[in-house]
Design an enzyme around this catalytic site. Sequence first.
Site, PDB file in Angstrom:
ATOM      1  CG  ASP A  78     -12.515  12.254  -1.722  1.00 37.60           C
ATOM      2  OD1 ASP A  78     -11.289  11.980  -1.782  1.00 37.60           O
ATOM      3  OD2 ASP A  78     -12.925  13.369  -1.377  1.00 37.60           O
ATOM      4  CD  GLU A  90      -2.789   1.350   2.402  1.00 36.32           C
ATOM      5  OE1 GLU A  90      -3.810   2.053   2.309  1.00 36.32           O
ATOM      6  OE2 GLU A  90      -2.457   0.748   3.442  1.00 36.32           O
ATOM      7  CD  GLU A 136      -7.423   5.093   8.656  1.00 41.18           C
ATOM      8  OE1 GLU A 136      -7.194   5.347   7.452  1.00 41.18           O
ATOM      9  OE2 GLU A 136      -6.732   4.291   9.311  1.00 41.18           O
ATOM     10  CE1 TYR A 137      -7.666  12.087   5.211  1.00 39.55           C
ATOM     11  CE2 TYR A 137      -6.169  10.237   4.920  1.00 39.55           C
ATOM     12  CZ  TYR A 137      -6.398  11.543   5.306  1.00 39.55           C
ATOM     13  OH  TYR A 137      -5.362  12.303   5.798  1.00 39.55           O
ATOM     14  CD  GLU A 138     -13.775   3.320   1.136  1.00 34.38           C
ATOM     15  OE1 GLU A 138     -14.652   2.670   0.551  1.00 34.38           O
ATOM     16  OE2 GLU A 138     -12.598   2.912   1.283  1.00 34.38           O
ATOM     17  CD  GLU A 186       2.390   7.822   5.340  1.00 34.45           C
ATOM     18  OE1 GLU A 186       2.687   9.022   5.205  1.00 34.45           O
ATOM     19  OE2 GLU A 186       1.406   7.298   4.798  1.00 34.45           O
ATOM     20  CG  ASP A 188      -2.032  15.715  -1.810  1.00 36.47           C
ATOM     21  OD1 ASP A 188      -2.786  16.335  -2.591  1.00 36.47           O
ATOM     22  OD2 ASP A 188      -1.369  16.279  -0.923  1.00 36.47           O
TER      23      ASP A 188
END
Length: 210
Positions: free
Chosen positions: A153, A43, A191-193, A68, A117
Amino acid sequence: MRIRNKPWAMDYLKDNGHIVDTEMTYKNKVKNFFDTDQPLHIEVGTGMGTFITKLAADNPNINYLGIELDKNVIIRVVEKIIELDLKNIRLALLDANFISDYLNDGEVSRIYLNFSDPWPKTRHARRRLTYHTFLKQYHHLLDEDGSLQFKTDNRGLFEYSLQSMNEYGMKFEDIRLDLHDDEPEDNIRTEYEEKFSRNGSRIYLLKASF
């Protein structure tokens, strides 16, 4: 989602060097980072780690590597891994621009890009994780049957990514303009989803291969 700077972050990560590589120790030898030799999924951009730790818990026969750059973010992922006692997940504190230096060609079976981003300004297009220079890296890293899964999104980034992947010659296996309309049972929400969905945003999905 702003994360407060933690002055002790690097000390904490180095104390957990069996989970997170902070110094390129496992460059070109990621297999040695894991207890078991099995297929590798990565990921790029872990967020707080909900997605990758859920995957690892559900699929013990697959190794997962989270990439990350933010040391303050990756701490949260380390904490989840320890709490869940997961043995098939490792992390690398690494700029995504250099993942093809860190990993070997053809050693990855799947790549996940979740809510990257969007870098909406045209002059920043090369920073998008679906820009052609990143696609070239993924192409080298993935094995012959490997695939890429992308969620966002952001409609602009989604449309850009469709075009970028198409121009690169990728094959689309699944395109969803509203993932949560008849949501697949195996979808793991980040979490963002969850946040974007609660706010009424549409979630877009691409699955593609080279």
